[in-house]
Design an enzyme around this catalytic site. Sequence first.
Site, PDB file in Angstrom:
ATOM      1  CD  GLU A 118      49.438  39.924  24.951  1.00 35.14           C
ATOM      2  OE1 GLU A 118      48.750  39.119  24.317  1.00 35.14           O
ATOM      3  OE2 GLU A 118      49.577  41.104  24.599  1.00 35.14           O
ATOM      4  CB  CYS A 131      59.018  44.222  25.768  1.00 33.39           C
ATOM      5  SG  CYS A 131      57.918  45.603  26.031  1.00 33.39           S
ATOM      6  CB  CYS A 138      47.621  50.450  31.151  1.00 35.38           C
ATOM      7  SG  CYS A 138      48.642  51.891  31.504  1.00 35.38           S
ATOM      8  CB  CYS A 142      47.914  56.550  26.059  1.00 37.64           C
ATOM      9  SG  CYS A 142      48.925  56.979  27.498  1.00 37.64           S
ATOM     10  CB  CYS A 145      48.111  52.787  24.207  1.00 35.17           C
ATOM     11  SG  CYS A 145      48.856  51.314  24.931  1.00 35.17           S
ATOM     12  N   GLY A 193      51.079  48.310  31.169  1.00 29.75           N
ATOM     13  CA  GLY A 193      51.073  48.979  32.470  1.00 29.75           C
ATOM     14  C   GLY A 193      52.013  50.159  32.573  1.00 29.75           C
ATOM     15  CD  GLU A 194      53.847  54.892  34.048  1.00 30.82           C
ATOM     16  OE1 GLU A 194      53.768  55.080  32.822  1.00 30.82           O
ATOM     17  OE2 GLU A 194      54.925  55.029  34.674  1.00 30.82           O
ATOM     18  CB  SER A 225      59.131  53.124  28.993  1.00 31.62           C
ATOM     19  OG  SER A 225      58.372  54.042  28.246  1.00 31.62           O
ATOM     20  CB  SER A 247      55.467  57.598  26.593  1.00 29.07           C
ATOM     21  OG  SER A 247      56.015  56.302  26.689  1.00 29.07           O
ATOM     22  CG  LEU A 248      57.372  64.462  24.651  1.00 27.56           C
ATOM     23  CD1 LEU A 248      57.100  64.973  26.052  1.00 27.56           C
ATOM     24  CD2 LEU A 248      58.637  65.111  24.078  1.00 27.56           C
ATOM     25  CG  HIS A 249      53.604  59.588  22.650  1.00 31.14           C
ATOM     26  ND1 HIS A 249      54.579  58.911  21.959  1.00 31.14           N
ATOM     27  CD2 HIS A 249      53.245  58.752  23.667  1.00 31.14           C
ATOM     28  CE1 HIS A 249      54.798  57.738  22.531  1.00 31.14           C
ATOM     29  NE2 HIS A 249      54.010  57.627  23.570  1.00 31.14           N
ATOM     30  CG  ASN A 324      53.116  49.082  16.019  1.00 34.46           C
ATOM     31  OD1 ASN A 324      53.535  48.817  14.900  1.00 34.46           O
ATOM     32  ND2 ASN A 324      53.926  49.343  17.033  1.00 34.46           N
ATOM     33  CB  CYS A 367      55.080  49.844  20.605  1.00 38.41           C
ATOM     34  SG  CYS A 367      56.827  49.691  20.507  1.00 38.41           S
TER      35      CYS A 367
HETATM   36  N1  SAH Z   1      53.259  53.159  30.506  1.00 37.75           N
HETATM   37  C1  SAH Z   1      54.630  53.220  30.073  1.00 37.75           C
HETATM   38  C2  SAH Z   1      55.102  51.899  29.559  1.00 37.75           C
HETATM   39  C3  SAH Z   1      54.480  51.451  28.251  1.00 37.75           C
HETATM   40  S1  SAH Z   1      55.725  51.574  27.061  1.00 37.75           S
HETATM   41  C4  SAH Z   1      54.782  54.336  29.068  1.00 37.75           C
HETATM   42  O1  SAH Z   1      53.777  54.902  28.666  1.00 37.75           O
HETATM   43  O2  SAH Z   1      55.898  54.686  28.722  1.00 37.75           O
HETATM   44  C5  SAH Z   1      54.900  51.324  25.596  1.00 37.75           C
HETATM   45  C6  SAH Z   1      55.306  52.374  24.559  1.00 37.75           C
HETATM   46  O3  SAH Z   1      54.565  52.117  23.358  1.00 37.75           O
HETATM   47  C7  SAH Z   1      54.924  53.779  25.000  1.00 37.75           C
HETATM   48  O4  SAH Z   1      55.835  54.725  24.518  1.00 37.75           O
HETATM   49  C8  SAH Z   1      53.602  53.932  24.316  1.00 37.75           C
HETATM   50  O5  SAH Z   1      53.224  55.270  24.232  1.00 37.75           O
HETATM   51  C9  SAH Z   1      53.857  53.291  22.984  1.00 37.75           C
HETATM   52  N2  SAH Z   1      52.643  52.909  22.283  1.00 37.75           N
HETATM   53  C10 SAH Z   1      51.432  52.674  22.820  1.00 37.75           C
HETATM   54  N3  SAH Z   1      50.543  52.348  21.848  1.00 37.75           N
HETATM   55  C11 SAH Z   1      51.208  52.367  20.689  1.00 37.75           C
HETATM   56  C12 SAH Z   1      50.851  52.071  19.356  1.00 37.75           C
HETATM   57  N4  SAH Z   1      49.613  51.681  19.049  1.00 37.75           N
HETATM   58  N5  SAH Z   1      51.800  52.164  18.399  1.00 37.75           N
HETATM   59  C13 SAH Z   1      53.061  52.517  18.735  1.00 37.75           C
HETATM   60  N6  SAH Z   1      53.470  52.783  19.983  1.00 37.75           N
HETATM   61  C14 SAH Z   1      52.550  52.718  20.950  1.00 37.75           C
END
Ligand code: SAH
Length: 391
Positions: A118, A131, A138, A142, A145, A193-194, A225, A247-249, A324, A367
């Site tokens: 997508e 995007c 992937c 995570c 996700c 994907g990464e 990212s 993507s720290l989180h 999301n 996202c």
């Molecule tokens: N693999 C890369 C590229 C994906 S970017 C990365 O991890 O950075 C997609 C972004 O959306 C990342 O920051 C990811 O952590 C975030 N994301 C994934 N699932 C999500 C969700 N359910 N709600 C909000 N953000 C999310």
Amino acid sequence: MSALIETAIHSTPAHAGARPSLVGRDREGLRAALIELGVAERDLKMRTSQLWHWIYFRGARDFDAMTNVAKEMRERLAARFSLERPEVAIEQVSADGTRKWLIRLPADHPGEKPYEIETVYIPEAGRGTLCVSSQVGCTLSCTFCHTGTQRLVRNLTAGEIVGQVMVARDSYGEWPGRPQERRLTNIVMMGMGEPLYNYDNVASALRIAMDEEGIAISKRKITLSTAGVVPLIERVGQELGVGLAVSLHAVTDALRDKLVPINRKHPIAELMAACRAYPGARNSRRITFEYVMLKGVNDSPADARALVKLIHDIPAKVNLIPFNPWPGTAFECSDDATIDKFAQILMDAHYAAPVRTPRGRDIMAACGQLKSDSERERRVRAPMAPQPQAV
Ligand code: SAH
């Protein structure tokens, strides 16, 4: 739920014939195609420039459009190659203007289900961001996700990556288009994907997209990212010069190990060291830290204060992403008041901390929601599939 427009598009599959597409080839690749056709050495440079111009500046979809190429040459090109982009299966438009393309890629073997990815376009005031996906599915897993729950994975080719940009340009009729009038102004490698697990193809695709004689989207308008593939971060800055998002989180290894499992391989201290050393990181080109707001998991004022400490010596901004939801997830999004409080702590420490407005939730384009429909069907039919666990 808001109204949405859905259009099925019937176009020719990208690999319908045996003719390989020139989309995704760099100058060297185009030159090789011309050599294959027997073009004389002395003409190669000029012919390569012509092809490049027609493919990446004008967006030609047919060799016959190449009016300054001799008819006989056009016929030879068309007999051997195509200019096909990845096949758009469905285009959806959200009530908020976000657009999503479901792209179908041929299966490896006849009779197998095709792959799907997508691509999402997000219109904003004064700019429009595409995007782009770098892999089918992937492997990072995570836990919050949706894409991470998709098991079918393969790397996209450079043509399939830059092809997503071309599909969007096709859809908006922006070939060549006046730069100041184009809707598609920015690219983020934030789809499925990464990107750093597919570095070479992502780099080739971005080099094509950045080339000033073609698609010409400047490196300042591109952000890559990563979830933290530390060993490749330096190369992104040095070789591509695009913006970096991480993507720290989570602010502790204990929590990040669970949310973003690649942390077990490359823990926070290592990741922060790579960010500190990122070539080109400065106040005018800050690193973006993405932080998904998960209710009761990573959203306390203490987390915010620890985050400030963690990034104190890095030119940075923090993008707070409201979680999301997707079918089957155990996570919930933090309350507005909690997000505001978290953002305020960062802002009091002089960090920009915009809260990302969810876009395209009604078409599952926000996202972390990207996951191909066929995979969703598969999960419905396969109740034994592992369910993601909340921490
Ligand atoms: N693999 C890369 C590229 C994906 S970017 C990365 O991890 O950075 C997609 C972004 O959306 C990342 O920051 C990811 O952590 C975030 N994301 C994934 N699932 C999500 C969700 N359910 N709600 C909000 N953000 C999310």
